[in-house]
Structure formats: C-alpha cells, structure tokens
Design an enzyme around this catalytic site. Structure first.
Site, PDB file in Angstrom:
ATOM      1  N   LYS A 212       0.820  -1.219   0.000  1.00 56.80           N
ATOM      2  CA  LYS A 212       0.000   0.000   0.000  1.00 56.80           C
ATOM      3  C   LYS A 212       0.851   1.264   0.000  1.00 56.80           C
ATOM      4  O   LYS A 212       2.011   1.246   0.388  1.00 56.80           O
ATOM      5  CB  LYS A 212      -0.993  -0.045   1.160  1.00 56.80           C
ATOM      6  CG  LYS A 212      -2.107  -1.040   0.814  1.00 56.80           C
ATOM      7  CD  LYS A 212      -3.300  -0.966   1.674  1.00 56.80           C
ATOM      8  CE  LYS A 212      -4.339  -1.949   1.105  1.00 56.80           C
ATOM      9  NZ  LYS A 212      -5.347  -2.317   2.064  1.00 56.80           N
ATOM     10  N   ARG A 251      -3.579 -10.342   4.287  1.00 62.08           N
ATOM     11  CA  ARG A 251      -3.956 -10.353   2.859  1.00 62.08           C
ATOM     12  C   ARG A 251      -2.787  -9.769   2.080  1.00 62.08           C
ATOM     13  O   ARG A 251      -2.445  -8.603   2.271  1.00 62.08           O
ATOM     14  CB  ARG A 251      -5.220  -9.510   2.682  1.00 62.08           C
ATOM     15  CG  ARG A 251      -5.737  -9.439   1.250  1.00 62.08           C
ATOM     16  CD  ARG A 251      -6.985  -8.558   1.184  1.00 62.08           C
ATOM     17  NE  ARG A 251      -7.528  -8.511  -0.162  1.00 62.08           N
ATOM     18  CZ  ARG A 251      -7.084  -7.699  -1.112  1.00 62.08           C
ATOM     19  NH1 ARG A 251      -6.112  -6.846  -0.860  1.00 62.08           N
ATOM     20  NH2 ARG A 251      -7.617  -7.726  -2.317  1.00 62.08           N
TER      21      ARG A 251
HETATM   22  N1  HH2 Z   1      -7.304  -3.936   0.383  1.00 60.11           N
HETATM   23  C1  HH2 Z   1      -7.601  -3.900  -0.933  1.00 60.11           C
HETATM   24  C2  HH2 Z   1      -8.681  -4.628  -1.433  1.00 60.11           C
HETATM   25  N2  HH2 Z   1      -9.430  -5.393  -0.629  1.00 60.11           N
HETATM   26  N3  HH2 Z   1      -9.884  -6.262   1.512  1.00 60.11           N
HETATM   27  C3  HH2 Z   1      -9.607  -6.318   2.821  1.00 60.11           C
HETATM   28  N4  HH2 Z   1     -10.350  -7.086   3.634  1.00 60.11           N
HETATM   29  N5  HH2 Z   1      -8.577  -5.603   3.358  1.00 60.11           N
HETATM   30  C4  HH2 Z   1      -7.783  -4.808   2.610  1.00 60.11           C
HETATM   31  O1  HH2 Z   1      -6.862  -4.158   3.169  1.00 60.11           O
HETATM   32  C5  HH2 Z   1      -8.051  -4.708   1.216  1.00 60.11           C
HETATM   33  C6  HH2 Z   1      -9.142  -5.465   0.696  1.00 60.11           C
HETATM   34  C7  HH2 Z   1      -6.758  -3.085  -1.848  1.00 60.11           C
HETATM   35  O2  HH2 Z   1      -5.741  -3.844  -2.412  1.00 60.11           O
HETATM   36  P1  HH2 Z   1      -5.778  -4.529  -3.856  1.00 60.11           P
HETATM   37  O3  HH2 Z   1      -6.883  -5.537  -3.939  1.00 60.11           O
HETATM   38  O4  HH2 Z   1      -4.460  -5.068  -4.176  1.00 60.11           O
HETATM   39  O5  HH2 Z   1      -6.022  -3.346  -4.859  1.00 60.11           O
HETATM   40  P2  HH2 Z   1      -7.271  -2.857  -5.677  1.00 60.11           P
HETATM   41  O6  HH2 Z   1      -8.332  -2.487  -4.703  1.00 60.11           O
HETATM   42  O7  HH2 Z   1      -6.751  -1.685  -6.470  1.00 60.11           O
HETATM   43  O8  HH2 Z   1      -7.737  -3.979  -6.564  1.00 60.11           O
END
Ligand code: HH2
Length: 283
Positions: A212, A251
């Site tokens: 992040k 995660r």
């Molecule tokens: N962070 C993201 C997405 N989903 N779910 C939970 N429970 N906790 C988190 O911290 C979280 C999440 C953001 O990361 P990422 O999926 O890699 O990116 P994007 O939202 O751009 O797809």
C-alpha cells in the site's frame, strides 16, 4: 475455533482480475493467466485466494455487475476445490454468484454484506472504510481513529453474529479513508482489536497492508516514494508486525515470503507457550 490453523496465521493471496488495481492491475485480466496465478499462490502456500473483479484503489471507476461477474466467476470455478476461495466484492449479486462458484468467504470492503453471508452460510470479512474509493483519500479525518474504527468494527461483528454468520473477521481497512498516520496508529493498537474481537466471538482480525501507498516512503533512496512492486520489505515488516500482534490472517500479494514469515511467527508463539500450558490465545 480461532483464526489460527496449521499452527500459524493464515495467508490470503490477492488475485485481482482487473485492468486497474493499484498493484497487479492488468496482469491477470485473462482468465487463464488469473487461474495460473491463483494456482501459483496455492503452490506458494496460500491458505485462501481472494478473487476480486473491481479495484478499490483511490479514485477507481466502479464496475457494472455483469462485468464483475464476467471477471470473477470463471476464475472462481477454475480454482474451486484447489484452495479456499474468498470473493472481494461489495455487490450482493456478485457475492451470491461467487458462493455458487465455490467461494466460502465474502471479503466485503463496504461492511454491508452480512445478511448475504448469513443467508448463504458462508464467512464474512467486515472492513472499515471512511467514504468510498472515489473520495476516501481526499480528506480523511477522525477525532480518535483507533476508537472510532474499532467501535465500528465490533458493532458490525456483533450484528453479524446476531444475524447468524458463524465466521466473522474484522479488518481496520488500512489505506481506506486513512492517512499514513491513521494507518500507523491503527497498526500500533492492533492488539486491542485482536483481544476485543476474540472476546466478542469473532473469528479473528485480518490485516491488509500489502504494497500500500503509505509503505512507499520506507526504504526509498531519495524523495521519490517506492512503487507498488518495490514495497516487499515494508509489506513483510508490517505483515510480521500484524501477525505478532495477533492478526489471524494477512492479505498479501507476495505469498511465498509471507508464508515463511507466518511460519516463523507461529513457531515463536509456540515457543512462548510454557510446556504443558496454553496461550489462552487471542488469535
Ligand atoms: N485492500 C484492498 C482490497 N481489498 N480487503 C480487505 N479485507 N482488506 C484490505 O486491506 C483490502 C481489501 C486493496 O488492495 P488490492 O486488492 O491489491 O487493490 P485494488 O483495490 O486496487 O484492486
């Protein structure tokens, strides 16, 4: 039952079937490439694979239901039976279709889908977010970030348990309507949430710091922050911190090194138990 299995915290691998996710966007848009990545994460030791079809990065464009279904369902079907699957969605229709395709955990950044989890008999992750992905990073503000986020999560946890959801995880929502200072304050007080969650009957605390933006400042050679792919050290450091504070699941994008770290945290915790004694664990 606690969130700990195999004697270590659980590792959830991130699989974004999206063109625009902040870290892996565009890499796994094609079904076969996404499935290949999912299977690679299984080989690396992921306990769950979290399949998402809509980015929640700040300013992301919302995705229509049909498009999200088209992205996630074939991937879930192909991975079903190989690993436990969660779906990263805020939409009821997508959540239900994902369960039909094999997902047994709803990873819900909106914190609203517990009735669906109750009806479908699956687990639910309640994540805290201030605002929506479109506006959450414009001006995040709190009087007392730790108190407000933790109270909100514990309230959602109790509501979901009362509604009949048996497996409820809570997540502070690192980076979702939070400044770097807010994120660090939440991580600093994570142990309090772990304890309160266990006392309230929750399965555990999930933490997502992986790659992040606030981590970009750590280890950067100059003023320019590190890019998402350059944040492994900081991602691992925060994952280890979270697991050592009692997080039951992390995660992550970088599954293999995190599985090693989770194993070591598990061993350290075992070694801390007096012979014949019990941790009385909060995880
Ligand atoms: N962070 C993201 C997405 N989903 N779910 C939970 N429970 N906790 C988190 O911290 C979280 C999440 C953001 O990361 P990422 O999926 O890699 O990116 P994007 O939202 O751009 O797809």
């Amino acid at each position: 039952m606690t969130g700990q299995q195999h004697g270590r915290p659980l590792v959830m691998g991130v699989l974004n079937v999206t063109p625009d996710s902040f870290s892996d966007g565009g890499r796994y848009v094609e079904r076969d490439r996404a499935v290949e990545r999912g299977l690679a994460m299984v080989a690396e030791g992921a306990d769950l694979v979290d399949v998402g079809g809509e980015s929640s990065r700040p300013g992301a464009t919302p995705v229509a239901v049909d498009e999200e279904l088209r992205r996630v369902v074939p991937v879930l079907l192909a991975l079903a039976g190989r690993v436990r699957l969660s779906v990263d969605t805020t939409k009821e229709v997508v959540a239900r279709a994902a369960v039909a395709a094999g997902a047994t955990l709803l990873n819900d950044i909106s914190g609203r889908l517990w009735p669906v989890a109750a009806a479908e008999g699956v687990g639910w992750v309640a994540m805290h977010m201030q605002g929506t992905p479109a506006d959450m990073q414009l001006d995040p503000h709190y009087g007392d970030v730790v108190g407000e986020v933790h109270r909100w999560l514990l309230e959602r946890l109790r509501t979901a348990l009362d509604a009949g959801v048996e497996e409820v995880w809570v997540d502070q929502g690192i980076g979702f309507g939070k400044t770097a200072e807010h994120n660090l304050a939440l991580l600093a007080h994570l142990d309090e949430l772990v304890e309160a969650t266990a006392a309230a009957g929750g399965r555990g605390v999930l933490v997502g710091t992986s790659r992040k933006r606030f981590l970009g400042a750590f280890g950067a050679p100059g003023d320019e922050p590190l890019g998402p792919d350059e944040r492994l050290e900081a991602s691992l450091a925060t994952a280890v911190w979270a697991m050592a504070q009692g997080a039951g699941m992390v995660r992550v994008h970088d599954v293999a090194p995190t599985v090693v770290a989770a194993g070591l945290v598990g061993l350290a915790e075992e070694a801390a138990v007096p012979v014949g004694g019990s941790m009385g664990g909060s995880r």
